[in-house]
Design an enzyme around this catalytic site. Structure first.
Site, PDB file in Angstrom:
ATOM      1  N   ASP A   1       0.369  -1.110   0.126  1.00 24.03           N
ATOM      2  CA  ASP A   1       0.142  -0.144  -0.331  1.00 24.03           C
ATOM      3  C   ASP A   1       1.035   1.358   0.071  1.00 24.03           C
ATOM      4  O   ASP A   1       2.078   0.932   0.399  1.00 24.03           O
ATOM      5  CB  ASP A   1      -1.191  -0.192   0.783  1.00 24.03           C
ATOM      6  CG  ASP A   1      -1.782   1.027   1.783  1.00 24.03           C
ATOM      7  OD1 ASP A   1      -2.434   1.221   0.105  1.00 24.03           O
ATOM      8  OD2 ASP A   1      -2.344   1.600   2.013  1.00 24.03           O
TER       9      ASP A   1
ATOM     10  N   GLU B   1       2.482   5.142  -4.426  1.00 19.05           N
ATOM     11  CA  GLU B   1       2.480   5.805  -5.391  1.00 19.05           C
ATOM     12  C   GLU B   1       3.717   6.652  -5.282  1.00 19.05           C
ATOM     13  O   GLU B   1       4.062   6.608  -6.223  1.00 19.05           O
ATOM     14  CB  GLU B   1       1.127   6.946  -5.006  1.00 19.05           C
ATOM     15  CG  GLU B   1      -0.201   6.719  -5.239  1.00 19.05           C
ATOM     16  CD  GLU B   1       0.325   6.266  -4.293  1.00 19.05           C
ATOM     17  OE1 GLU B   1      -0.986   4.902  -4.304  1.00 19.05           O
ATOM     18  OE2 GLU B   1       0.661   5.910  -3.043  1.00 19.05           O
TER      19      GLU B   1
ATOM     20  N   ASP C   1      -9.027   4.267  -3.173  1.00 16.47           N
ATOM     21  CA  ASP C   1     -10.139   4.889  -2.190  1.00 16.47           C
ATOM     22  C   ASP C   1     -11.050   5.308  -2.794  1.00 16.47           C
ATOM     23  O   ASP C   1     -11.358   7.093  -2.065  1.00 16.47           O
ATOM     24  CB  ASP C   1      -9.776   5.970  -0.841  1.00 16.47           C
ATOM     25  CG  ASP C   1      -8.712   5.016  -0.206  1.00 16.47           C
ATOM     26  OD1 ASP C   1      -7.809   4.276  -0.520  1.00 16.47           O
ATOM     27  OD2 ASP C   1      -7.284   5.898  -0.046  1.00 16.47           O
TER      28      ASP C   1
END
Length: 821
Positions: free
Chosen positions: A427, A430, A495
């Site tokens: 997670d 980026e 999300d």
């Protein structure tokens, strides 16, 4: 001019090239007026053109893939690609120089250079597809407000092209903008968008790719951050823009969309087969606080008899609190005292365990001092570990580009795998917060930002390949780059808000990413962000999830994501959807194999089916799940009917009622609360599994086979791939079988044949098949299997015929049915 055109027509008739079309294409556009042709050369499979300000280099990777690199004066060629794995093939490229036109061509794809005025253009099978406008140039950076603090440069490098006025453009990675992304300037800077709904111009997973309705792709083969401008100024201009790096792009073409995607995934790598359990239901939320909660949740699934194959542990597995503990990356024994025993007990129930990991090591975490000592963190400008604040605390970031950083991170994953953890969840890759001043071992943050998730997936994939070579890795990550599919990455759409608007953008995102090689893009089913307890929305999202690549309800814990904790009605509807997902397992598993072999996406836009239908180029409300299942998700609240377009290439059976709808029309369909409109192509074979509690219970040798007979289809053939569901590289090892089913109607006889191709190292067993043939209007006159008469079971209400067939796959099986007209 007339004499010139007549001369060109003569040349075309002599097959010396379609120069007329190319020149006419060129006349409508202009190239950089300051670029002057000087010379050209062909050597060792590379065609080069020297101009006053630099050199073009053209090289074929295949008959349908051509790479172009521009090297400005004073620069050296940079050969380092993070996306491309295909080696240039030795093809028979043809060079021609006629008048002021130089052509370098494979059998189908051609680059054409006009020497004066200078122009570079491309054609496929004689048809112009795209041309450079100014080509490469530099100019002042025009910052976009949304990335003002992220993309920092005084000047940027650009490559500019001409577009035709009617082209529809796709690409740029994951966005929520509508299917046609033309008219937007899109930042290439991976960044999360919390709580997005129907529009998101920038999300976790950007890619420097453009695909056109004119059936070509351009991949800009450069890692640093930048922009894609898809004609934002409405002047028919496409521009790639970057802060630094390579001036290299590949043109990818093909005879169909399937060919284009196969060519692109040949270039950047094919997705390896996932473990079969990855197609099952996941139990996932943010998050499970303790071992007791995890085991109680799975026990509840068993009690309710709702299938489940995996449970995902969010960050509470390594700490009690959300903030301050990230980077611990070791079991928090207060909450998980018997972590290893828990995993073992879940495994005996057919449930895999997948814990979250992040690339951030907080200064308050248990591993900070060790990370500093081992020197595995990215640096600041004076060589100290880079430290900065974000939501979870004061942090550093693992420098996966440093060999010591990669080894340190993999040791953590190896330790988890040794505890029988079945997959990896990466997670915030980026990376979520990644200041411009951070320095990595191989470059600046701007140079590696968009490839950090890509190389993180590579680290994990290569670690499994090295240390667990027989295991198929499961790698769930939300950020990556072109070609991340070759590392087994399973991306999700971030999300998303738990609203109808959040659901509405999901088919588009998944279809676009499949078009760009990432076939396993999926969403947090039910939506992630917000406290919206809407059972209708939840049920419709899970019904859509049956026909998206990964079935994983996930949410913030304000509202339960698991069906077992929802209302009785929502639980019942969710259970029906999950059961359908599991019954489709053999069909879905074949889609996985096709993606691995050919790059074919699991979800396919309808323009794949009807490329000549321009209205479908912006349509995503209905799509194909594999070749034969047409799906129309319900994306709005309270609807009683929904319009569905049925492709003209087939007639379509309602999967629940067997109503047949003729293709080539849009029809209002009455909706049912238990399922979304789902149709099967006439002539299709669909294998269905028996119900199961997890894929561990799956029996590949016993299944139903549905054949959708229709008079419009005289001959039909399908094949389905089977293996053990877990061995890595099963196809390459010959540890698989391919079952082929063929139907043919001749006069009054319907003939169905079974045939198998067995891998050299696969032990094929006899198949117990319940064959149901749909749309048999009357009790058949006669049924024979391998020449022996059989009665069969005819259902006069549903017009179906069911035959129980035992098939020794070492022999062909023939079924002959004499229809009663």
């Amino acid at each position: 001019m007339l004499n010139l055109i007549q001369h060109l027509i003569v040349l075309m008739k002599k097959s010396i090239y379609t120069l007329l079309a190319l020149l006419l294409f060129h006349f409508g556009f202009t190239q950089n007026p300051n670029r002057v042709y000087q010379s050209h050369n062909e050597e060792n499979g590379v065609f080069s053109v020297t101009t006053n300000d630099g050199k073009y280099m053209f090289q074929f990777y295949s008959e349908d893939i051509l790479e172009t690199t521009f090297i400005p004066n004073g620069e050296n060629q940079n050969l380092n690609s993070h996306a491309v794995v295909l080696k240039p093939q030795n093809i028979d490229a043809k060079y021609k120089y006629v008048g002021n036109v130089i052509s370098y061509s494979s059998k189908s794809l051609s680059v054409n250079v006009i020497t004066e005025p200078f122009q570079v253009s491309y054609s496929y099978q004689g048809k112009p597809i795209i041309s450079e406008k100014r080509g490469y140039y530099k100019s002042a950076h025009q910052p976009m407000e949304m990335v003002k603090g992220n993309i920092i440069a005084d000047e940027t490098e650009k490559i500019e092209f001409n577009l035709t006025p009617d082209e529809v453009l796709y690409g740029g990675g994951a966005r929520a903008l509508g299917m046609n992304r033309r008219g937007h300037r899109l930042p290439l800077f991976n960044r999360a968008h919390y709580g997005y709904e129907t529009e998101s111009k920038l999300m976790n997973f950007t890619m420097p790719i453009v695909a056109s309705s004119n059936q070509y792709m351009i991949h800009f083969d450069n890692a640093p951050i930048g922009y894609l401008d898809l004609d934002s100024k409405k002047d028919n201009t496409l521009t790639y823009e970057t802060v630094s790096g390579r001036k290299t792009y590949q043109i990818i073409a093909g005879n169909s969309w399937y060919d284009i995607i196969e060519n692109y995934t040949n270039l950047t790598g094919k997705q390896p087969m996932l473990p079969r359990w990855a197609l099952g239901n996941f139990s996932s939320r943010f998050g499970y606080h303790s071992q007791k909660e995890v085991e109680a949740t799975i026990a509840k699934f068993k009690e309710e008899k709702i299938p489940v194959d995996a449970i995902i542990l969010d960050l509470y597995w390594f700490g009690k609190d959300i903030k301050g503990t990230m980077g611990n990356l070791e079991v928090f024994r207060d909450s998980f005292p018997d972590f290893e025993g828990m995993i073992a007990r879940l495994k005996t129930q057919g449930v895999k365990t997948i814990p979250i990991t992040e690339p951030f090591v907080l200064t308050t975490s248990k591993k900070w001092d060790k990370a500093v000592q081992k020197d595995i963190l990215a640096k600041d400008s004076i060589g100290n570990p880079a430290r900065y604040d974000f939501y979870f605390g004061n942090t550093g970031i693992i420098d996966i580009y440093k060999p010591e950083g990669e080894a340190w991170f993999w040791d953590i994953y190896k330790g988890l795998a040794d505890k029988s953890v079945a997959g990896v969840w990466g997670d915030l890759g980026e990376p979520e917060v990644h200041p411009n001043w951070v320095q990595h071992h191989t470059g600046t943050a701007a140079e590696v930002h968009n490839i950090y998730g890509h190389d993180w997936a590579r680290l994990v994939y290569e670690g499994y390949k090295r240390d667990f070579p027989n295991q198929r890795p499961f790698i769930l990550m939300r950020a990556g780059y072109s070609g991340s599919q070759r590392y087994g990455m399973v991306p999700w759409s971030g999300d998303v808000n738990r609203t109808w608007g959040g659901l509405q953008s999901q088919p588009e995102i998944a279809l676009q990413m499949g078009l760009q090689g990432l076939a396993y893009m999926h969403s947090d089913l039910g939506g992630f962000a917000g406290a919206n307890l809407d059972d209708e929305l939840y049920a419709r999202w899970l019904q859509y999830g049956v026909f998206q690549p990964i079935f994983r309800p996930h949410a913030q814990e304000d509202v339960p994501s698991e069906p077992i904790y929802r209302s009785e009605k929502a639980k019942r509807l969710a259970s029906f959807a999950i059961e359908m997902r599991y019954r489709l397992l053999p069909y879905n598993y074949h889609l996985m194999a096709l993606n691995h072999i050919e790059g074919t996406p699991l979800m396919r836009p309808l323009f794949f089916e009807e490329p000549e239908n321009i209205e479908l180029y912006t349509y995503s409300k209905t799509y194909l799940w594999g070749q034969d299942i047409l799906v129309s998700p319900v994306l709005e609240a309270g609807l009683k009917t929904q319009e569905v377009y049925f492709p003209k290439t087939a007639n379509w059976f309602n999967i629940e009622t067997d109503e047949i709808i003729e293709g080539g029309q849009t029809k209002a369909i009455e909706l049912h609360p238990a399922y979304i409109p789902t149709y099967v192509r006439a002539g299709a074979f669909i294998p269905l599994a028996k119900t199961m509690q997890s894929t561990e219970d799956y029996d590949a040798n016993t299944f139903q086979l549905q054949y959708y007979h229709d008079a419009s289809v005289k001959e039909s053939e399908r094949e389905f791939y089977f293996d053990d569901g877990k061995t890595a590289n099963a196809i390459e090892k010959g540890m698989h079988e391919l079952l082929e089913f063929e139907a043919e109607q001749k006069g009054a006889w319907l003939n169905i044949e079974f045939e198998a191709e067995i891998g050299d190292n696969y032990n094929s067993e006899a198949k117990q098949i319940s064959l149901t043939i749909h749309n048999i209007q009357k009790q058949p006159k006669r049924i024979k299997i391998d020449g022996k008469k059989l009665e069969g079971k005819y259902n006069s209400e549903y017009k179906t015929l069911t035959l129980d067939v035992v098939w020794d796959t070492s022999k062909e099986k023939e079924i002959r049915i004499k229809l009663n007209k």
